[in-house]
Design a protein around this motif. Structure first.
Motif, PDB file in Angstrom:
ATOM      1  N   ILE A 158       2.176   9.180  -6.382  1.00  0.00           N
ATOM      2  CA  ILE A 158       2.552  10.584  -6.191  1.00  0.00           C
ATOM      3  C   ILE A 158       3.629  10.991  -7.198  1.00  0.00           C
ATOM      4  O   ILE A 158       3.580  12.075  -7.791  1.00  0.00           O
ATOM      5  N   ILE A 159       4.605  10.104  -7.415  1.00  0.00           N
ATOM      6  CA  ILE A 159       5.672  10.386  -8.390  1.00  0.00           C
ATOM      7  C   ILE A 159       5.072  10.569  -9.784  1.00  0.00           C
ATOM      8  O   ILE A 159       5.413  11.504 -10.516  1.00  0.00           O
ATOM      9  N   LEU A 160       4.143   9.687 -10.143  1.00  0.00           N
ATOM     10  CA  LEU A 160       3.520   9.773 -11.455  1.00  0.00           C
ATOM     11  C   LEU A 160       2.663  11.024 -11.598  1.00  0.00           C
ATOM     12  O   LEU A 160       2.625  11.645 -12.659  1.00  0.00           O
ATOM     13  N   ILE A 179      -0.653   1.697 -12.027  1.00  0.00           N
ATOM     14  CA  ILE A 179       0.730   2.138 -11.831  1.00  0.00           C
ATOM     15  C   ILE A 179       1.694   1.250 -12.616  1.00  0.00           C
ATOM     16  O   ILE A 179       2.622   1.732 -13.270  1.00  0.00           O
ATOM     17  N   GLY A 180       1.462  -0.062 -12.581  1.00  0.00           N
ATOM     18  CA  GLY A 180       2.326  -0.981 -13.318  1.00  0.00           C
ATOM     19  C   GLY A 180       2.257  -0.751 -14.815  1.00  0.00           C
ATOM     20  O   GLY A 180       3.287  -0.706 -15.501  1.00  0.00           O
ATOM     21  N   PHE A 211      -7.271   7.506  -6.245  1.00  0.00           N
ATOM     22  CA  PHE A 211      -6.956   6.184  -5.704  1.00  0.00           C
ATOM     23  C   PHE A 211      -6.060   6.266  -4.472  1.00  0.00           C
ATOM     24  O   PHE A 211      -6.074   5.372  -3.627  1.00  0.00           O
ATOM     25  N   CYS A 212      -5.281   7.307  -4.382  1.00  0.00           N
ATOM     26  CA  CYS A 212      -4.392   7.452  -3.227  1.00  0.00           C
ATOM     27  C   CYS A 212      -5.177   7.581  -1.915  1.00  0.00           C
ATOM     28  O   CYS A 212      -4.739   7.086  -0.876  1.00  0.00           O
ATOM     29  N   ASN A 234       0.826  -1.209   0.000  1.00  0.00           N
ATOM     30  CA  ASN A 234       0.000   0.000   0.000  1.00  0.00           C
ATOM     31  C   ASN A 234       0.860   1.260   0.000  1.00  0.00           C
ATOM     32  O   ASN A 234       0.612   2.208  -0.750  1.00  0.00           O
ATOM     33  N   PHE A 235       1.870   1.267   0.851  1.00  0.00           N
ATOM     34  CA  PHE A 235       2.743   2.436   0.949  1.00  0.00           C
ATOM     35  C   PHE A 235       3.489   2.670  -0.368  1.00  0.00           C
ATOM     36  O   PHE A 235       3.605   3.798  -0.844  1.00  0.00           O
TER      37      PHE A 235
END
Length: 357
Positions: free
Chosen positions: A18-20, A216-217, A45-46, A10-11
């Protein structure tokens, strides 16, 4: 062990998201409106993931606020996915207005939840009972709309020839399949709870993480693919709006379809620009944006279709293959043969032979 692993995943998902988001909102990429929608989607989603971390870590501060925010975010995710797909396939300039309109359920629910919390009005349970059917119906509607939009683009023959669009559609279908899985799991969880049982938190709280990690992947996997993600084009800094590009393209189509200007062997970009009294750069940009091809390919597609029609027309049987090609606007046999095979997958002679079988 399982709990620690879930916390770590999760973390990691939140940090990557956040980076994206930062990358997507950089001036270089934020010019593509669909990147803004993707940034909003990742941000949405965060919130549920952060709330999941809060539960796993036993952090009770602002418990009701985080639950309220999480429930509200579940209503902004479906329309944001839909708007991302729509904007990726049908470019629009009205991104903020669109998000505001489609985000009305989210805004209304968040305001109601917040008002009840601030004034300590004891109607949260009743409001949550309203939230559930809204969530289920809204998701079903937006899933259907998004899949319909993708399906419509898949059926378009012109889009099938556009490599960029095909890759984009493939990428978006994977996102939608993942979200559908999460939605179905959510329904299964709700039905399971109605039986009087309850899924362990470590299972139910991680449903949304399935989609988050998938997005993300896929995003990182496609970072190196300029046709799908972070695409810089020669027209990135152009002042030509999407609306104007569509208007210009409509004029081009009219000349091609009604006046058959492609039949002129001497047709050039500058001549077409002069005919329409529009800058040649705008002509080129409009064709590239709407069709995903250059001027020559665009014109040759029309010429090939014209040849195919004439080969099926008995009134043209007196002409040789080269004669038909020249009447469609091709300057030479070699250019004609190359273009015909490119757009039909076969040679002119084989195509003609197949018509008589």
């Amino acid at each position: 062990m399982l709990l620690q692993l879930s916390i770590l995943i999760n973390f990691t998902a939140v940090v990557q998201a956040i980076i994206l988001i930062v990358l997507l909102l950089r001036k270089k990429y934020a010019g593509y409106l669909y990147n803004r929608f993707l940034a909003i989607l990742l941000g949405a989603f965060c919130i549920p993931i952060i709330n999941t971390l809060r539960v796993f870590l036993g952090y009770e501060y602002s418990l009701e606020f985080f639950d309220t925010l999480t429930n509200s975010m579940l209503l902004i995710i479906p329309p944001t996915i839909y708007l991302y797909v729509k904007n990726k396939l049908e470019e629009s300039d009205l991104w903020f207005k669109a998000l505001s309109l489609h985000g009305i359920p989210f805004i209304v629910l968040f305001v109601l939840f917040s008002t009840l919390l601030i004034f300590r009005i004891d109607y949260l349970d009743e409001l949550e009972n309203i939230f559930l059917p809204v969530y289920l119906i809204q998701n079903a509607v937006y899933l259907a709309l998004t899949f319909k939009l993708i399906r419509r683009f898949e059926k378009d023959d012109i889009n099938q020839k556009n490599t960029q669009i095909k890759k984009s559609v493939s990428w978006m279908k994977q996102i939608m399949i993942s979200y559908t899985i999460v939605y179905v799991l959510s329904i299964a969880s709700i039905l399971f709870n109605f039986t009087g049982n309850r899924l362990p938190d470590i299972i139910s709280l991680n449903f949304i993480l399935i989609l988050s990690l998938h997005i993300i992947g896929l995003t990182y996997r496609n970072l190196s693919d300029s046709d799908v993600f972070f695409r810089e084009t020669p027209y990135s800094k152009s002042q030509l709006s999407s609306k104007k590009a569509k208007e210009i393209f409509s004029q081009i189509k009219k000349l091609m379809d009604k006046e058959k200007v492609f039949r002129s062997k001497e047709l050039t970009l500058s001549q077409l620009a002069k005919e329409l009294d529009i800058a040649s750069s705008y002509i080129s940009q409009s064709i590239n944006r709407e069709e995903g091809v250059g001027f020559n390919d665009f014109v040759n597609q029309y010429r090939v279709e014209d040849v195919k029609e004439k080969l099926s027309d008995p009134s043209f049987t007196h002409l040789t293959m080269l004669g038909i090609a020249e009447s469609a606007g091709f300057k030479s046999g070699s250019v004609f043969n190359t273009a015909f095979k490119k757009y039909t997958g076969t040679t002119p002679s084989k195509y003609k032979k197949s018509l008589s079988q």
